[in-house]
Design an enzyme around this catalytic site. Sequence first.
Site, PDB file in Angstrom:
ATOM      1  N   ASP A 152      16.232  18.527 -28.945  1.00 20.80           N
ATOM      2  CA  ASP A 152      15.215  19.427 -29.506  1.00 20.80           C
ATOM      3  C   ASP A 152      13.850  18.762 -29.419  1.00 20.80           C
ATOM      4  O   ASP A 152      13.631  17.702 -30.014  1.00 20.80           O
ATOM      5  CB  ASP A 152      15.582  19.750 -30.956  1.00 20.80           C
ATOM      6  CG  ASP A 152      14.473  20.484 -31.699  1.00 20.80           C
ATOM      7  OD1 ASP A 152      13.687  21.189 -31.034  1.00 20.80           O
ATOM      8  OD2 ASP A 152      14.405  20.355 -32.938  1.00 20.80           O
ATOM      9  N   ASP A 175      12.449  22.313 -34.403  1.00 19.69           N
ATOM     10  CA  ASP A 175      12.936  23.510 -35.088  1.00 19.69           C
ATOM     11  C   ASP A 175      14.447  23.481 -35.316  1.00 19.69           C
ATOM     12  O   ASP A 175      15.014  24.424 -35.877  1.00 19.69           O
ATOM     13  CB  ASP A 175      12.537  24.776 -34.327  1.00 19.69           C
ATOM     14  CG  ASP A 175      13.239  24.920 -32.983  1.00 19.69           C
ATOM     15  OD1 ASP A 175      13.963  23.983 -32.570  1.00 19.69           O
ATOM     16  OD2 ASP A 175      13.065  25.977 -32.336  1.00 19.69           O
ATOM     17  N   ASP A 192      16.303  22.611 -26.699  1.00 21.95           N
ATOM     18  CA  ASP A 192      15.477  23.470 -25.860  1.00 21.95           C
ATOM     19  C   ASP A 192      15.304  22.858 -24.477  1.00 21.95           C
ATOM     20  O   ASP A 192      15.715  21.717 -24.219  1.00 21.95           O
ATOM     21  CB  ASP A 192      14.126  23.744 -26.519  1.00 21.95           C
ATOM     22  CG  ASP A 192      13.449  22.484 -27.036  1.00 21.95           C
ATOM     23  OD1 ASP A 192      13.485  21.468 -26.322  1.00 21.95           O
ATOM     24  OD2 ASP A 192      12.893  22.512 -28.156  1.00 21.95           O
ATOM     25  N   ASP A 223      24.754  29.676 -16.036  1.00 16.77           N
ATOM     26  CA  ASP A 223      25.920  30.367 -16.586  1.00 16.77           C
ATOM     27  C   ASP A 223      25.709  31.871 -16.405  1.00 16.77           C
ATOM     28  O   ASP A 223      24.751  32.436 -16.930  1.00 16.77           O
ATOM     29  CB  ASP A 223      26.067  30.043 -18.077  1.00 16.77           C
ATOM     30  CG  ASP A 223      27.516  29.948 -18.512  1.00 16.77           C
ATOM     31  OD1 ASP A 223      28.310  30.798 -18.071  1.00 16.77           O
ATOM     32  OD2 ASP A 223      27.845  29.026 -19.281  1.00 16.77           O
ATOM     33  N   ASP A 270      31.348  33.262 -16.314  1.00 13.81           N
ATOM     34  CA  ASP A 270      32.095  33.383 -17.562  1.00 13.81           C
ATOM     35  C   ASP A 270      33.182  34.463 -17.444  1.00 13.81           C
ATOM     36  O   ASP A 270      32.914  35.578 -16.984  1.00 13.81           O
ATOM     37  CB  ASP A 270      31.115  33.745 -18.680  1.00 13.81           C
ATOM     38  CG  ASP A 270      31.734  33.740 -20.049  1.00 13.81           C
ATOM     39  OD1 ASP A 270      32.111  32.652 -20.526  1.00 13.81           O
ATOM     40  OD2 ASP A 270      31.832  34.829 -20.653  1.00 13.81           O
ATOM     41  N   HIS A 306      32.347  23.437 -23.934  1.00 15.20           N
ATOM     42  CA  HIS A 306      31.803  23.987 -25.177  1.00 15.20           C
ATOM     43  C   HIS A 306      32.822  24.806 -25.961  1.00 15.20           C
ATOM     44  O   HIS A 306      32.588  25.133 -27.125  1.00 15.20           O
ATOM     45  CB  HIS A 306      30.594  24.862 -24.862  1.00 15.20           C
ATOM     46  CG  HIS A 306      30.937  26.070 -24.051  1.00 15.20           C
ATOM     47  ND1 HIS A 306      31.345  25.997 -22.739  1.00 15.20           N
ATOM     48  CD2 HIS A 306      30.944  27.394 -24.363  1.00 15.20           C
ATOM     49  CE1 HIS A 306      31.589  27.210 -22.287  1.00 15.20           C
ATOM     50  NE2 HIS A 306      31.353  28.073 -23.244  1.00 15.20           N
ATOM     51  N   ASP A 307      33.962  25.143 -25.336  1.00 16.62           N
ATOM     52  CA  ASP A 307      34.999  25.936 -25.994  1.00 16.62           C
ATOM     53  C   ASP A 307      36.210  25.113 -26.412  1.00 16.62           C
ATOM     54  O   ASP A 307      37.173  25.661 -26.954  1.00 16.62           O
ATOM     55  CB  ASP A 307      35.478  27.064 -25.066  1.00 16.62           C
ATOM     56  CG  ASP A 307      34.495  28.213 -24.976  1.00 16.62           C
ATOM     57  OD1 ASP A 307      33.728  28.421 -25.939  1.00 16.62           O
ATOM     58  OD2 ASP A 307      34.490  28.907 -23.946  1.00 16.62           O
TER      59      ASP A 307
END
Length: 557
Positions: A24, A28, A32, A101, A201, A329-330
């Site tokens: 980041d 925030d 990013d 993606d 995906d 990520h899954d």
Amino acid sequence: MPEPSAEWWKSGVVYQIYPSSFSDSDGDGFGDLPGIIERLDHLERLGVSVVWLSPVYPSPWDDNGYDISDYTDIDPRFGTLDDWDRLRDGLHERGIRLVMDLVVNHTSDRHPWFTASRAGEDDRRDFYFWRPGREDGPPNNWGAVFSGPAWSRSEGDDEYHLHLFSPSQPDLNWENPDVRHAVHDVARWWLDRGADGFRMDVINFISKNPALPDGPVVGDHGLFTEHSINGPRLHEFLHEMHREVFTGRDTLTVGEMPGVSVEQARIHTNPANRELDMVFQFEHVDLDHGPGGKFDPRPLDLVEFKASMNRWQKGLGEVGWNSLYLNNHDQPRSVSRYGDDGRYRVESAKTLATTLHMMKGTPYVYQGEEIGMTNAHMDDIADYRDLETLNHYRTMVATGRVDHETAMAGISRMSRDNARTPMQWDSSEQAGFTSGTPWIKVNPNRTEINAEAAVADPDSVFHHYRRLIELRREDPIVVYGRYSPLMEDDPRVFAYTREWEGRRLLVLANWSDREASVEEVEDVVRPEGRMLLGTHPEPERVLAPLRPWESRVHLFD
């Protein structure tokens, strides 16, 4: 820009970035694109050749960005298209390609296509699946991945819309050629801007039985494999997309395909069929799911796991191509799931990596995997953010199927949020990820496990990954060598050979915390050889017993 070369992805290693949790730059609490740009030296030092960027498109964030409301822009939380251009250029200057993606089985229900479709506009109504309900409810008995029925009807809607995931992720109707043309336009738009390919995906969900019939339950989530995925026009749709989008371009395409078989994958990845370069299959990462599904895990049976991996190696050994992964990520963190994230964290993280990276196929490294990051082991449901996890908890506890403690035990081990805690860059309070409050808690073990410490330690997990990546880049035996399994019935040792042009690579890996004998493979050992890489100091002889979580790679010229 990296130099074009035929099938460059075969000798490459892909690094997946989950942007909201990587770095980041503005405090925030969300990662990013500028934050990623600040960390490119880390990727160059590691030696990866491709970055796969998880979704950064505008999104209501119902499913962490996999519900997309605009395919050709950047969500403000991540930055701007100018930031994306700077990221592309920074990667290309370092010889690293950028893969986006592509999430085109479904959109967000905030996407203009769906807004127009719901309103009944003639040119958009059939972009999605709308069906009248039956007397007893939805149009068929399909279930959604994120729990509940796969059909929803909002207030004011005359019909139900189909969503194989969340109600806010309506499925696109690929039977409509206008949908396919629109998707092709999106893909070409990003390639023209400088993207080097796509991870697609759940791409085998795009073809369904057009009759949308009831069917028997298959799998953890109540999906109906023979009707809702791997449908009758899947090969046609993928071939059409290859022809219209990828022909003549130097790209990588990998299709995520839950429920795909070895035989189907051979067809999809056979270059002669012009569909995909490789697929993500789920067989090996589903083997520890218990009777109640992924949140009811059972201990890994290594013999069963090896049989699955060996079957895919053999099945795609001569035709097609494998993707190699344990993390993404899954999936929960591999060192916690398959290794030992306590006493033997470093050794087991290295051994899992050795086992995977020396196989035939393209390895994928998920952010933090290269420093041995572990599951977060969060014990309060309020600390979780993942839609699938929260829906599972509410459903199971509210219906009394399990109690709070049982539900949390499964979630702690298997939740997708285990992979989504912030990247641990240093030992500071927020692990160097942000100067603000992170969107999800940082793992407390950041003081021990972080990139700064790993890079400084020549014997770390990071440098083991770096050496594995170097071997693949430098020696064609790792890329093209024929795979032959060894010790297939051994419950602790994962062993195999790779052979290429008269040379032999022997991989020995102890997946346990006890010493393990490897004398059984004596017949593949040659008099002249050397150890290329190991987790421990080189033994006096090749077939010395493997110490707990030890792995070795020997080369015989």
